[in-house]
Motif scaffolding. Sequence first.
Motif, PDB file in Angstrom:
ATOM      1  N   ILE A   5       0.871  -1.171   0.000  1.00 36.73           N
ATOM      2  CA  ILE A   5       0.000   0.000   0.000  1.00 36.73           C
ATOM      3  C   ILE A   5       0.903   1.215   0.000  1.00 36.73           C
ATOM      4  CG2 ILE A   5      -1.816   1.260   1.209  1.00 36.73           C
ATOM      5  CD1 ILE A   5      -2.587  -1.403   2.533  1.00 36.73           C
ATOM      6  N   GLU A   6       1.034   1.837  -1.167  1.00 35.43           N
ATOM      7  CA  GLU A   6       1.922   2.979  -1.356  1.00 35.43           C
ATOM      8  C   GLU A   6       3.280   2.687  -0.732  1.00 35.43           C
ATOM      9  OE1 GLU A   6       0.081   6.714  -0.484  1.00 35.43           O
ATOM     10  OE2 GLU A   6      -1.676   6.217  -1.641  1.00 35.43           O
ATOM     11  N   ARG A   7       3.646   3.337   0.361  1.00 38.90           N
ATOM     12  CA  ARG A   7       4.964   3.166   0.965  1.00 38.90           C
ATOM     13  C   ARG A   7       4.971   2.103   2.054  1.00 38.90           C
ATOM     14  NH1 ARG A   7       5.654   9.201   2.534  1.00 38.90           N
ATOM     15  NH2 ARG A   7       3.439   8.930   2.534  1.00 38.90           N
ATOM     16  N   MET A   8       3.847   1.488   2.298  1.00 42.33           N
ATOM     17  CA  MET A   8       3.744   0.516   3.380  1.00 42.33           C
ATOM     18  C   MET A   8       3.670  -0.891   2.796  1.00 42.33           C
ATOM     19  SD  MET A   8       0.841   0.288   6.356  1.00 42.33           S
ATOM     20  CE  MET A   8      -0.481  -0.316   5.335  1.00 42.33           C
ATOM     21  N   THR A   9       4.403  -1.816   3.355  1.00 44.46           N
ATOM     22  CA  THR A   9       4.343  -3.218   2.960  1.00 44.46           C
ATOM     23  C   THR A   9       4.092  -4.049   4.202  1.00 44.46           C
ATOM     24  OG1 THR A   9       5.916  -2.851   1.172  1.00 44.46           O
ATOM     25  CG2 THR A   9       5.598  -5.111   1.879  1.00 44.46           C
ATOM     26  N   SER A  10       3.196  -4.987   4.094  1.00 45.68           N
ATOM     27  CA  SER A  10       2.880  -5.839   5.230  1.00 45.68           C
ATOM     28  C   SER A  10       2.789  -7.278   4.764  1.00 45.68           C
ATOM     29  CB  SER A  10       1.547  -5.404   5.838  1.00 45.68           C
ATOM     30  OG  SER A  10       1.226  -6.226   6.940  1.00 45.68           O
ATOM     31  N   ASP A  11       3.387  -8.185   5.521  1.00 44.98           N
ATOM     32  CA  ASP A  11       3.261  -9.612   5.249  1.00 44.98           C
ATOM     33  C   ASP A  11       2.162 -10.164   6.141  1.00 44.98           C
ATOM     34  OD1 ASP A  11       5.284  -9.987   3.299  1.00 44.98           O
ATOM     35  OD2 ASP A  11       6.792  -9.841   4.881  1.00 44.98           O
ATOM     36  N   VAL A  12       1.246 -10.883   5.526  1.00 44.20           N
ATOM     37  CA  VAL A  12       0.122 -11.454   6.254  1.00 44.20           C
ATOM     38  C   VAL A  12       0.170 -12.963   6.078  1.00 44.20           C
ATOM     39  CG1 VAL A  12      -2.397 -11.524   6.428  1.00 44.20           C
ATOM     40  CG2 VAL A  12      -1.252  -9.396   5.796  1.00 44.20           C
ATOM     41  N   SER A  13       0.033 -13.688   7.178  1.00 45.65           N
ATOM     42  CA  SER A  13      -0.003 -15.147   7.079  1.00 45.65           C
ATOM     43  C   SER A  13      -1.139 -15.681   7.941  1.00 45.65           C
ATOM     44  CB  SER A  13       1.327 -15.752   7.514  1.00 45.65           C
ATOM     45  OG  SER A  13       1.600 -15.403   8.851  1.00 45.65           O
ATOM     46  N   LEU A  14      -1.691 -16.807   7.523  1.00 45.07           N
ATOM     47  CA  LEU A  14      -2.778 -17.444   8.250  1.00 45.07           C
ATOM     48  C   LEU A  14      -2.296 -18.790   8.758  1.00 45.07           C
ATOM     49  CD1 LEU A  14      -5.655 -16.738   5.712  1.00 45.07           C
ATOM     50  CD2 LEU A  14      -5.268 -15.599   7.887  1.00 45.07           C
ATOM     51  N   HIS A  15      -2.709 -19.127   9.962  1.00 48.77           N
ATOM     52  CA  HIS A  15      -2.381 -20.435  10.515  1.00 48.77           C
ATOM     53  C   HIS A  15      -3.389 -21.457   9.997  1.00 48.77           C
ATOM     54  CE1 HIS A  15       0.607 -18.786  13.222  1.00 48.77           C
ATOM     55  NE2 HIS A  15      -0.234 -17.806  13.478  1.00 48.77           N
ATOM     56  N   GLU A  16      -2.961 -22.686   9.904  1.00 47.50           N
ATOM     57  CA  GLU A  16      -3.853 -23.760   9.464  1.00 47.50           C
ATOM     58  C   GLU A  16      -5.131 -23.737  10.289  1.00 47.50           C
ATOM     59  OE1 GLU A  16      -3.220 -26.795   7.532  1.00 47.50           O
ATOM     60  OE2 GLU A  16      -1.372 -26.083   6.639  1.00 47.50           O
ATOM     61  N   GLY A  17      -6.256 -23.941   9.641  1.00 45.99           N
ATOM     62  CA  GLY A  17      -7.529 -23.970  10.347  1.00 45.99           C
ATOM     63  C   GLY A  17      -8.247 -22.636  10.365  1.00 45.99           C
ATOM     64  N   ASN A  18      -7.531 -21.540  10.100  1.00 44.49           N
ATOM     65  CA  ASN A  18      -8.194 -20.230  10.031  1.00 44.49           C
ATOM     66  C   ASN A  18      -8.889 -20.078   8.691  1.00 44.49           C
ATOM     67  OD1 ASN A  18      -7.273 -19.572  12.548  1.00 44.49           O
ATOM     68  ND2 ASN A  18      -5.611 -18.278  11.829  1.00 44.49           N
ATOM     69  N   ILE A  19      -9.944 -19.319   8.694  1.00 46.55           N
ATOM     70  CA  ILE A  19     -10.682 -19.083   7.455  1.00 46.55           C
ATOM     71  C   ILE A  19      -9.949 -18.013   6.660  1.00 46.55           C
ATOM     72  CG2 ILE A  19     -12.863 -18.293   6.486  1.00 46.55           C
ATOM     73  CD1 ILE A  19     -14.231 -19.325   9.051  1.00 46.55           C
ATOM     74  N   ALA A  20      -9.576 -18.340   5.436  1.00 44.43           N
ATOM     75  CA  ALA A  20      -8.877 -17.381   4.566  1.00 44.43           C
ATOM     76  C   ALA A  20      -9.875 -16.376   3.991  1.00 44.43           C
ATOM     77  CB  ALA A  20      -8.177 -18.124   3.437  1.00 44.43           C
ATOM     78  N   LEU A  21      -9.388 -15.197   3.735  1.00 39.25           N
ATOM     79  CA  LEU A  21     -10.220 -14.167   3.115  1.00 39.25           C
ATOM     80  C   LEU A  21     -10.266 -14.400   1.615  1.00 39.25           C
ATOM     81  CD1 LEU A  21      -8.834 -11.045   4.992  1.00 39.25           C
ATOM     82  CD2 LEU A  21     -10.958 -12.255   5.461  1.00 39.25           C
TER      83      LEU A  21
END
Length: 65
Positions: free
Chosen positions: A5-21
Amino acid sequence: MTIHIERMTSDVSLHEGNIALTQQQIDKFVALVISKLEDRAREAQRARGATQIKRGAAPPFGAGR
């Protein structure tokens, strides 16, 4: 998943069993974040403009005429 997002970078991870978006939900979330960042930038610019010393004189106010 990496989100940029413009100048911001974020890594997102989901653990097994979580509902993915879904991609649609992610897009909606990113659009909301961008909108909020734009709102903050606009407010910061307005605040800077309101407190900034300007050169020159303002036109006469004309009170009491």
